[in-house]
Design an enzyme around this catalytic site. Sequence first.
Site, PDB file in Angstrom:
ATOM      1  CD  GLU A 151      -2.583  -1.156   2.194  1.00 60.07           C
ATOM      2  OE1 GLU A 151      -2.771  -0.165   3.141  1.00 60.07           O
ATOM      3  OE2 GLU A 151      -3.505  -2.143   2.170  1.00 60.07           O
ATOM      4  CG  ASN A 192      -0.575  -7.180  -1.243  1.00 64.14           C
ATOM      5  OD1 ASN A 192      -1.274  -7.545  -2.103  1.00 64.14           O
ATOM      6  ND2 ASN A 192      -1.020  -6.906   0.200  1.00 64.14           N
ATOM      7  CG  HIS A 228      -9.528  -5.692   1.234  1.00 59.37           C
ATOM      8  ND1 HIS A 228      -9.992  -6.948   1.793  1.00 59.37           N
ATOM      9  CD2 HIS A 228      -8.775  -5.738   0.942  1.00 59.37           C
ATOM     10  CE1 HIS A 228      -9.223  -7.281   2.242  1.00 59.37           C
ATOM     11  NE2 HIS A 228      -8.039  -6.817   2.047  1.00 59.37           N
ATOM     12  CD  GLU A 257      -4.925  -7.881   1.648  1.00 60.07           C
ATOM     13  OE1 GLU A 257      -5.199  -7.377   2.736  1.00 60.07           O
ATOM     14  OE2 GLU A 257      -3.573  -8.078   1.817  1.00 60.07           O
ATOM     15  CG  ASP A 259     -12.912  -9.508   2.345  1.00 53.67           C
ATOM     16  OD1 ASP A 259     -12.983  -7.565   0.882  1.00 53.67           O
ATOM     17  OD2 ASP A 259     -12.038  -9.555   2.831  1.00 53.67           O
TER      18      ASP A 259
HETATM   19  O1  G3I Z   1      -3.909  -8.292  19.032  1.00 53.05           O
HETATM   20  C1  G3I Z   1      -3.844  -6.939  19.278  1.00 53.05           C
HETATM   21  C2  G3I Z   1      -4.771  -7.713  20.925  1.00 53.05           C
HETATM   22  O2  G3I Z   1      -3.357  -7.288  21.989  1.00 53.05           O
HETATM   23  C3  G3I Z   1      -5.324  -5.928  21.707  1.00 53.05           C
HETATM   24  O3  G3I Z   1      -5.394  -6.452  22.283  1.00 53.05           O
HETATM   25  C4  G3I Z   1      -6.032  -5.294  20.804  1.00 53.05           C
HETATM   26  C5  G3I Z   1      -6.695  -3.770  20.647  1.00 53.05           C
HETATM   27  O4  G3I Z   1      -7.699  -3.836  18.981  1.00 53.05           O
HETATM   28  O5  G3I Z   1      -5.994  -5.315  19.183  1.00 53.05           O
HETATM   29  C6  G3I Z   1      -5.444  -6.715  18.519  1.00 53.05           C
HETATM   30  O6  G3I Z   1      -4.532  -6.555  17.554  1.00 53.05           O
HETATM   31  C7  G3I Z   1      -5.370  -5.890  16.822  1.00 53.05           C
HETATM   32  C8  G3I Z   1      -4.905  -7.221  15.412  1.00 53.05           C
HETATM   33  O7  G3I Z   1      -6.224  -7.283  14.059  1.00 53.05           O
HETATM   34  C9  G3I Z   1      -4.843  -8.069  16.006  1.00 53.05           C
HETATM   35  O8  G3I Z   1      -6.930  -8.883  15.703  1.00 53.05           O
HETATM   36  C10 G3I Z   1      -5.604  -4.648  15.983  1.00 53.05           C
HETATM   37  O9  G3I Z   1      -6.296  -3.793  16.669  1.00 53.05           O
HETATM   38  C11 G3I Z   1      -6.364  -4.381  14.565  1.00 53.05           C
HETATM   39  O10 G3I Z   1      -6.144  -2.988  14.301  1.00 53.05           O
HETATM   40  C12 G3I Z   1      -5.958  -5.312  13.531  1.00 53.05           C
HETATM   41  O11 G3I Z   1      -6.783  -5.524  12.564  1.00 53.05           O
HETATM   42  C13 G3I Z   1      -6.114  -5.612  10.827  1.00 53.05           C
HETATM   43  C14 G3I Z   1      -5.836  -4.583  10.686  1.00 53.05           C
HETATM   44  O12 G3I Z   1      -5.438  -5.446   8.669  1.00 53.05           O
HETATM   45  C15 G3I Z   1      -4.987  -4.065  10.907  1.00 53.05           C
HETATM   46  O13 G3I Z   1      -4.738  -2.457  10.024  1.00 53.05           O
HETATM   47  C16 G3I Z   1      -6.844  -6.564  10.772  1.00 53.05           C
HETATM   48  O14 G3I Z   1      -6.870  -7.926  11.749  1.00 53.05           O
HETATM   49  C17 G3I Z   1      -5.665  -6.989   9.133  1.00 53.05           C
HETATM   50  O15 G3I Z   1      -7.161  -8.411   8.653  1.00 53.05           O
HETATM   51  C18 G3I Z   1      -6.104  -6.262   8.013  1.00 53.05           C
HETATM   52  O16 G3I Z   1      -5.426  -6.389   6.908  1.00 53.05           O
HETATM   53  C19 G3I Z   1      -5.183  -5.723   6.025  1.00 53.05           C
HETATM   54  C20 G3I Z   1      -3.560  -6.149   5.141  1.00 53.05           C
HETATM   55  O17 G3I Z   1      -2.588  -6.321   6.696  1.00 53.05           O
HETATM   56  C21 G3I Z   1      -3.688  -5.314   4.324  1.00 53.05           C
HETATM   57  N1  G3I Z   1      -4.334  -4.684   3.304  1.00 53.05           N
HETATM   58  C22 G3I Z   1      -6.217  -4.259   3.874  1.00 53.05           C
HETATM   59  C23 G3I Z   1      -6.136  -5.291   5.179  1.00 53.05           C
HETATM   60  C24 G3I Z   1      -7.591  -5.309   5.722  1.00 53.05           C
HETATM   61  O18 G3I Z   1      -7.471  -3.471   6.446  1.00 53.05           O
END
Ligand code: G3I
Length: 335
Positions: A151, A192, A228, A257, A259
Site C-alpha cells: 500500500e 501489494n 476487498h 486478500e 473478500d
Molecule cells: O492483537 C491485538 C490485541 O492484543 C489488542 O488487545 C486488540 C485491541 O484493539 O488489538 C489486537 O490487534 C488487532 C489485530 O488486528 C489483531 O486482531 C488490531 O487492533 C487490529 O487493528 C488489527 O486489524 C488488522 C488490520 O489489517 C490492521 O490494519 C486486521 O486483522 C487485518 O485483517 C487487516 O489486514 C489488512 C492487510 O494487512 C492489508 N490490506 C488491508 C487489510 C484489511 O485492513
Amino acid sequence: MSIFSLLRSWWKEFFSSPAAAGPTLRTWAQKKNIDIGVAVTAHHLRANESYRTIVAQEFTMITPENALKMGPLLPTVGTYDFREADEVLAFAKKHNQSVRGHTLVWHQQLPAWLPLETFSVIEAQHVLDDHITKVVKRYAGQIGYWDVVNEAVADDGALRDTPWLRSIGVSYITNAFQVAHAADPQAKLFYNDYGGEGMNKKSDAIYVLVRDLLRDKVPLHGIGLQMHLRPYEVPIEEIAHNIRRLAALGLEIHITELDLRLALPATSRDQEQQAQYFEDIFQLAIAEPACRAIVLWGVSDATSWIPGYFSGYGEALVFDEQYRPKAAHRRLVEL
Ligand code: G3I
C-alpha cells in the site's frame, strides 16, 4: 494416548467438520493448477476445530493475517516475537501448504515504540534493512512469496505519505526489494495494494511504479491485487484488462486478500450476486496464466475483519458464521 483416542481425534480432525462433506476448494485448485490461499491467525487455528479443519482441507496456501507485520513481530524494543508466525508456518508445513509472507513494509501495524519520525535517514534505513533481513532470512525456504511493500500508493496515484517515505524518501521501495532479495534469493517478491484492481488513477500509478522498478532491474517478481470489494464494484472486464497489462510486464499476479462484503441484512439476491462475482473472479484468474494464486482474507464470516471496519457490512467470505460452505463455495468447487 490410546489407539482409540488417537483414531477418534484423527477422525474428528478430518471428517467431522461441516466443511468436510463435499468437494473442496483445494481439490478444485489442484485440478486448475492454481493456489487457493487463506489468511489465518494462530489463535483461531489453536482454538477452533471447524476453522482448523477448513484451513487444512480447503486451501493449498496460507498467509498469517497479522503475525508477520512489523508491529506484532516487534512488540518491544529490539525483541522479536516469532511465536505466532512460527505456529502458522508449522501448520502449513504439516498440511503441505505454501506460504505468502505478509508484509515487510507497511505504514500500519508498526511497533508503537518505534520513533521513526525522529530518526535520520540512515537510522530509519538501518531499522528497515535490519528488519527485512532478519525476517526474510529466518523464513528462507519456508516462505515462498513476500509482500515486500504494501500500500505505498495513495488513491490519487501519488506516493502515500507514510513514516517510511517521510523518514527515508522514495528509495525505501527499491531498497526494500533489494534487501529482501539478498536475504532470500529464492523468494518471489511482490508489491501489494488495494483499490488498483480495475482501471483508475491508482492502478495506473501502480503500473508505472512496477514498470519502472522492473526497468531499473529491481528484484520484483509479482503484484498482489488485494480485492476487498463489494460485488460488481469493479467491472470484471476492467480487472481483466489491468491483469493483462501487468502480466505483459512479466509479473506473476496473486489475488491476495479477496473478500466481497454485503450490506447487512443481506438478501438472497445479494448472496446470489456475491456468488456470481466470486465465480467471475475465479474464472478470470484461471483464464490468465500469469495469475498463480487466489487468497481469501479470512476463513469464515465469523472471523472476517469486515464487520469491525465497515459498519453495517459482513458476510464477505465463502464459509458462513457457523463454518458452513455458502452458495459461493458450492459454485466455485464446480467451476
Ligand atoms: O492483537 C491485538 C490485541 O492484543 C489488542 O488487545 C486488540 C485491541 O484493539 O488489538 C489486537 O490487534 C488487532 C489485530 O488486528 C489483531 O486482531 C488490531 O487492533 C487490529 O487493528 C488489527 O486489524 C488488522 C488490520 O489489517 C490492521 O490494519 C486486521 O486483522 C487485518 O485483517 C487487516 O489486514 C489488512 C492487510 O494487512 C492489508 N490490506 C488491508 C487489510 C484489511 O485492513
